[in-house]
Design a protein around this motif. Structure first.
Motif, PDB file in Angstrom:
ATOM      1  N   ILE A  60       0.831  -1.203   0.000  1.00 49.33           N
ATOM      2  CA  ILE A  60       0.000   0.000   0.000  1.00 49.33           C
ATOM      3  C   ILE A  60       0.871   1.259   0.000  1.00 49.33           C
ATOM      4  N   LYS A  61       2.030   1.212   0.651  1.00 50.48           N
ATOM      5  CA  LYS A  61       2.948   2.353   0.577  1.00 50.48           C
ATOM      6  C   LYS A  61       3.387   2.585  -0.865  1.00 50.48           C
ATOM      7  N   PHE A  62       3.566   1.509  -1.602  1.00 50.77           N
ATOM      8  CA  PHE A  62       3.874   1.616  -3.024  1.00 50.77           C
ATOM      9  C   PHE A  62       2.716   2.284  -3.773  1.00 50.77           C
ATOM     10  N   VAL A  63       1.484   1.949  -3.393  1.00 53.80           N
ATOM     11  CA  VAL A  63       0.289   2.523  -4.022  1.00 53.80           C
ATOM     12  C   VAL A  63       0.197   4.027  -3.763  1.00 53.80           C
ATOM     13  N   ILE A  64       0.672   4.475  -2.594  1.00 53.20           N
ATOM     14  CA  ILE A  64       0.611   5.905  -2.253  1.00 53.20           C
ATOM     15  C   ILE A  64       1.273   6.744  -3.342  1.00 53.20           C
ATOM     16  N   GLY A  65       2.412   6.293  -3.825  1.00 52.31           N
ATOM     17  CA  GLY A  65       3.125   7.040  -4.861  1.00 52.31           C
ATOM     18  C   GLY A  65       2.304   7.180  -6.130  1.00 52.31           C
ATOM     19  N   PHE A  66       1.597   6.128  -6.512  1.00 50.20           N
ATOM     20  CA  PHE A  66       0.783   6.181  -7.726  1.00 50.20           C
ATOM     21  C   PHE A  66      -0.438   7.071  -7.536  1.00 50.20           C
ATOM     22  N   ALA A  67      -1.023   7.041  -6.341  1.00 55.96           N
ATOM     23  CA  ALA A  67      -2.162   7.926  -6.075  1.00 55.96           C
ATOM     24  C   ALA A  67      -1.714   9.386  -6.095  1.00 55.96           C
ATOM     25  N   ALA A  68      -0.561   9.673  -5.496  1.00 56.09           N
ATOM     26  CA  ALA A  68      -0.055  11.043  -5.456  1.00 56.09           C
ATOM     27  C   ALA A  68       0.290  11.545  -6.859  1.00 56.09           C
ATOM     28  N   ALA A  69       0.805  10.661  -7.708  1.00 60.25           N
ATOM     29  CA  ALA A  69       1.191  11.063  -9.064  1.00 60.25           C
ATOM     30  C   ALA A  69      -0.009  11.483  -9.912  1.00 60.25           C
ATOM     31  N   GLN A  70      -1.213  11.073  -9.518  1.00 65.75           N
ATOM     32  CA  GLN A  70      -2.394  11.438 -10.290  1.00 65.75           C
ATOM     33  C   GLN A  70      -2.708  12.935 -10.189  1.00 65.75           C
ATOM     34  N   ILE A  71      -2.234  13.586  -9.140  1.00 67.25           N
ATOM     35  CA  ILE A  71      -2.531  15.012  -8.963  1.00 67.25           C
ATOM     36  C   ILE A  71      -1.802  15.857 -10.020  1.00 67.25           C
ATOM     37  N   PRO A  72      -0.463  15.747 -10.171  1.00 64.48           N
ATOM     38  CA  PRO A  72       0.182  16.512 -11.260  1.00 64.48           C
ATOM     39  C   PRO A  72      -0.243  16.040 -12.648  1.00 64.48           C
ATOM     40  N   THR A  73      -0.589  14.753 -12.785  1.00 65.19           N
ATOM     41  CA  THR A  73      -1.052  14.256 -14.081  1.00 65.19           C
ATOM     42  C   THR A  73      -2.387  14.887 -14.457  1.00 65.19           C
ATOM     43  N   THR A  74      -3.256  15.083 -13.453  1.00 63.70           N
ATOM     44  CA  THR A  74      -4.533  15.757 -13.707  1.00 63.70           C
ATOM     45  C   THR A  74      -4.296  17.220 -14.077  1.00 63.70           C
ATOM     46  N   ALA A  75      -3.307  17.838 -13.447  1.00 61.50           N
ATOM     47  CA  ALA A  75      -2.966  19.224 -13.812  1.00 61.50           C
ATOM     48  C   ALA A  75      -2.516  19.296 -15.265  1.00 61.50           C
ATOM     49  N   LEU A  76      -1.800  18.262 -15.731  1.00 61.00           N
ATOM     50  CA  LEU A  76      -1.341  18.224 -17.121  1.00 61.00           C
ATOM     51  C   LEU A  76      -2.516  18.243 -18.101  1.00 61.00           C
ATOM     52  N   MET A  77      -3.598  17.543 -17.753  1.00 60.87           N
ATOM     53  CA  MET A  77      -4.737  17.420 -18.667  1.00 60.87           C
ATOM     54  C   MET A  77      -5.845  18.408 -18.328  1.00 60.87           C
ATOM     55  N   TRP A  78      -5.545  19.415 -17.502  1.00 61.42           N
ATOM     56  CA  TRP A  78      -6.597  20.272 -16.976  1.00 61.42           C
ATOM     57  C   TRP A  78      -7.359  21.009 -18.065  1.00 61.42           C
ATOM     58  N   THR A  79      -8.661  20.948 -17.965  1.00 62.56           N
ATOM     59  CA  THR A  79      -9.556  21.726 -18.813  1.00 62.56           C
ATOM     60  C   THR A  79     -10.836  21.949 -18.034  1.00 62.56           C
ATOM     61  N   GLY A  80     -11.381  23.138 -18.160  1.00 62.83           N
ATOM     62  CA  GLY A  80     -12.620  23.454 -17.458  1.00 62.83           C
ATOM     63  C   GLY A  80     -13.849  23.040 -18.228  1.00 62.83           C
ATOM     64  N   GLN A  81     -13.658  22.301 -19.340  1.00 59.18           N
ATOM     65  CA  GLN A  81     -14.778  21.918 -20.185  1.00 59.18           C
ATOM     66  C   GLN A  81     -15.756  21.035 -19.422  1.00 59.18           C
ATOM     67  N   VAL A  82     -17.043  21.304 -19.605  1.00 55.22           N
ATOM     68  CA  VAL A  82     -18.088  20.489 -19.009  1.00 55.22           C
ATOM     69  C   VAL A  82     -18.688  19.615 -20.094  1.00 55.22           C
ATOM     70  N   VAL A  83     -19.419  18.589 -19.653  1.00 58.03           N
ATOM     71  CA  VAL A  83     -20.079  17.702 -20.594  1.00 58.03           C
ATOM     72  C   VAL A  83     -21.214  18.452 -21.279  1.00 58.03           C
ATOM     73  N   ASN A  84     -21.134  18.615 -22.601  1.00 53.68           N
ATOM     74  CA  ASN A  84     -22.126  19.383 -23.345  1.00 53.68           C
ATOM     75  C   ASN A  84     -22.569  18.554 -24.559  1.00 53.68           C
ATOM     76  N   PRO A  85     -23.573  17.694 -24.383  1.00 54.20           N
ATOM     77  CA  PRO A  85     -23.969  16.808 -25.463  1.00 54.20           C
ATOM     78  C   PRO A  85     -24.396  17.522 -26.728  1.00 54.20           C
ATOM     79  N   VAL A  86     -24.836  18.773 -26.648  1.00 51.93           N
ATOM     80  CA  VAL A  86     -25.340  19.472 -27.818  1.00 51.93           C
ATOM     81  C   VAL A  86     -24.304  19.515 -28.929  1.00 51.93           C
ATOM     82  N   GLN A  87     -23.032  19.746 -28.543  1.00 51.36           N
ATOM     83  CA  GLN A  87     -22.002  19.897 -29.553  1.00 51.36           C
ATOM     84  C   GLN A  87     -21.680  18.586 -30.264  1.00 51.36           C
ATOM     85  N   HIS A  88     -22.183  17.477 -29.728  1.00 50.85           N
ATOM     86  CA  HIS A  88     -21.927  16.189 -30.364  1.00 50.85           C
ATOM     87  C   HIS A  88     -23.196  15.595 -30.961  1.00 50.85           C
ATOM     88  N   SER A  89     -24.286  16.309 -30.904  1.00 50.33           N
ATOM     89  CA  SER A  89     -25.550  15.761 -31.392  1.00 50.33           C
ATOM     90  C   SER A  89     -25.554  15.747 -32.933  1.00 50.33           C
TER      91      SER A  89
END
Length: 493
Positions: free
Chosen positions: A464-493
């Protein structure tokens, strides 16, 4: 379900067939092919229709589920699990894909809730079914049950599923190309490179888990060979994306150029590690450290298992009418996983069951569910329409890849730890007996048994200590893919 069904049955299986120190191969053999062929199945479905490929993959899965149930040795079981995984990955990848083509975009959040909920529920049901059937020789039924169920599914698909979906590539491609021309689109060389990376890395970690030194000829060359395979894979993907018309790349180079796509794939990999390590080690901890039966261990894991689909459903609701951006959902999921893993790694190792661990399971389960839903729903918005099949399969494949490598690494850390510390409290013959079959724990009693259980507990805390590193790495990875876009089905209809 077959990715998790052996998590509570593995001790019973190895107690009968032997080879506890090789038990992680029962998971990784399935995950190797489950991971390595998803994109190939997706491409084949573009050429030969979704229906044909779903039925073909389901047939392979059914036949080799029966073969797994008939295994007489652990080696046979591992070999049959390889092929079972080939069929399983086709079912998994294409089932998620076809819903994007079957339902209108405005219903995608509902679809994500249903599909991720069912997938997560299967992961929960797996340990329960495995635990219930893992007494004596009944463990074989965890594989044999697939045969009648999948036979019914094959018949239902043949009768009810459309021969061709109106918007699938096999229909919309009007180029009149021959079958040979279509098959040229398959990136066979890329698949070989990717599978080679998976096999070399996982085998290296498994060899280390068996006790070979990291610098030995049984381990180091495997890791050294991973490097040229990685270079070859990405070089080839760049070439076929930018220079060649055929084949079509497994991982289009434009994915690597898009920070959002790259972040999605990395996050899928990281959360896959968290999910699979928890699925495997939580029930085993209850059995070895706390002395519970396999069924009791599966029940005690329900706080984690139940909140994975619960988290997926909640995330889908939040991304629906409230229109919470998927990246917010993903970030919250990463933080929940990190908090839960930190506390879960500190559980005392005495035989007494400490109830706070259930709350920690809930946190990790919610976090995994949030990421699963957020990443799947981002696919049709973050990727081009032509990449819908490969994008969906890529997110799934990287999640499985994370689980595959994660289990291998966790095993390479915990198994040598066990072997090294058990020698301090047990004679060598008993150490070998315990490492071969955990039922040898019944030969111990008193303080010796408590000490051995505590060593097992520390080995699981190490995972589980090994898992901690992978969970923590998701925070900067999410920053890398950051977008404020919301789900808007209209644009795909």
């Amino acid at each position: 379900m077959d990715t998790s069904v052996t998590s509570t049955a593995i001790l019973t299986i190895t107690d009968q067939l032997g080879g506890y120190n090789r038990s992680s191969w029962v998971f990784t053999a399935y995950l190797l092919t489950f991971c390595g062929f998803q994109l190939i199945w997706a491409k084949l479905s573009d050429i030969l229709t979704r229906k044909a490929i779903i039925v073909a993959s389901l047939f392979i899965f059914t036949v080799f589920s029966g073969a797994c149930g008939a295994s007489q040795t652990l080696t046979q079981l591992i070999m049959f699990r390889w092929v079972q995984g080939i069929g399983g990955c086709g079912i998994f990848a294409l089932t998620q894909l076809v819903f994007f083509e079957l339902v209108p975009p405005r219903k995608w959040p509902i679809f994500v809730s249903l599909v991720t909920g069912v997938v997560a529920l299967a992961l929960v049901a797996g340990p329960l079914i495995g635990g219930a059937l893992s007494t004596g020789t009944k463990w074989r039924w965890i594989f044999l049950l697939n045969v009648p169920v999948c036979a019914v599914a094959i018949i239902a698909l043949l009768v009810m599923f459309p021969s061709k979906l109106w918007n699938e590539p096999a229909v919309t491609d009007r180029g009149g190309l021959s079958m040979t021309s279509h098959l040229r689109r398959l990136d066979v060389l890329g698949s070989i490179f990717l599978l080679g990376i998976c096999i070399l890395a996982s085998t290296g970690f498994q060899q280390a888990a068996l006790g070979y030194a990291w610098t030995s000829s049984f381990v180091l060359p495997l890791f050294l060979l991973v490097i040229p395979f990685i270079i070859a894979f990405f070089t080839w993907q760049w070439l076929v994306t930018t220079r060649f018309k055929y084949p079509e790349p497994l991982l289009p180079w434009r994915f690597c150029q898009s920070r959002i796509c790259l972040g999605m794939l990395l996050n899928s990999y990281l959360t896959g590690t968290v999910l699979m390590v928890c699925l495997v080690q939580i029930p085993q901890r209850f059995m070895t450290v706390n002395g519970l039966s396999s069924l009791d261990a599966a029940v005690r894991m329900l706080p984690f298992g139940a909140f994975v689909p619960g988290g997926s459903s909640l995330a889908a609701v939040l991304m629906g009418k409230p229109k919470v951006p998927p990246c917010i959902i993903i970030l919250v999921g990463a933080v929940l996983q990190l908090i839960g893993a930190v506390f879960l790694s500190r559980i005392p190792t005495d035989p007494h069951i400490h109830s706070p661990q259930y709350a920690f399971q809930v946190l990790i389960g919610l976090g995994v569910g949030f990421l699963a839903a957020g990443l799947i729903l981002l696919v049709p918005y973050a990727m081009e329409k032509r990449d819908l099949a490969v994008g969906t399969a890529s997110v799934s494949q990287f999640r499985v890849l994370g689980g595959l490598i994660g289990i291998s690494v966790a095993s390479s850390l915990s198994t040598p730890y066990l072997r090294h510390h058990l020698i301090d409290v047990l004679p060598l013959d008993l150490v070998l007996a315990v490492m071969e079959k955990t039922e040898a724990l019944h030969m111990l009693s008193g303080a010796t048994l408590d000490n051995v259980r505590a060593i097992f507990g520390e080995s699981y805390n190490l995972q589980i200590k090994f898992v901690i590193g992978f969970a923590a790495a998701q925070i900067p990875t999410t920053a890398l893919m950051w977008t404020g876009q919301v789900v808007n089905p209209v644009q795909h209809s």
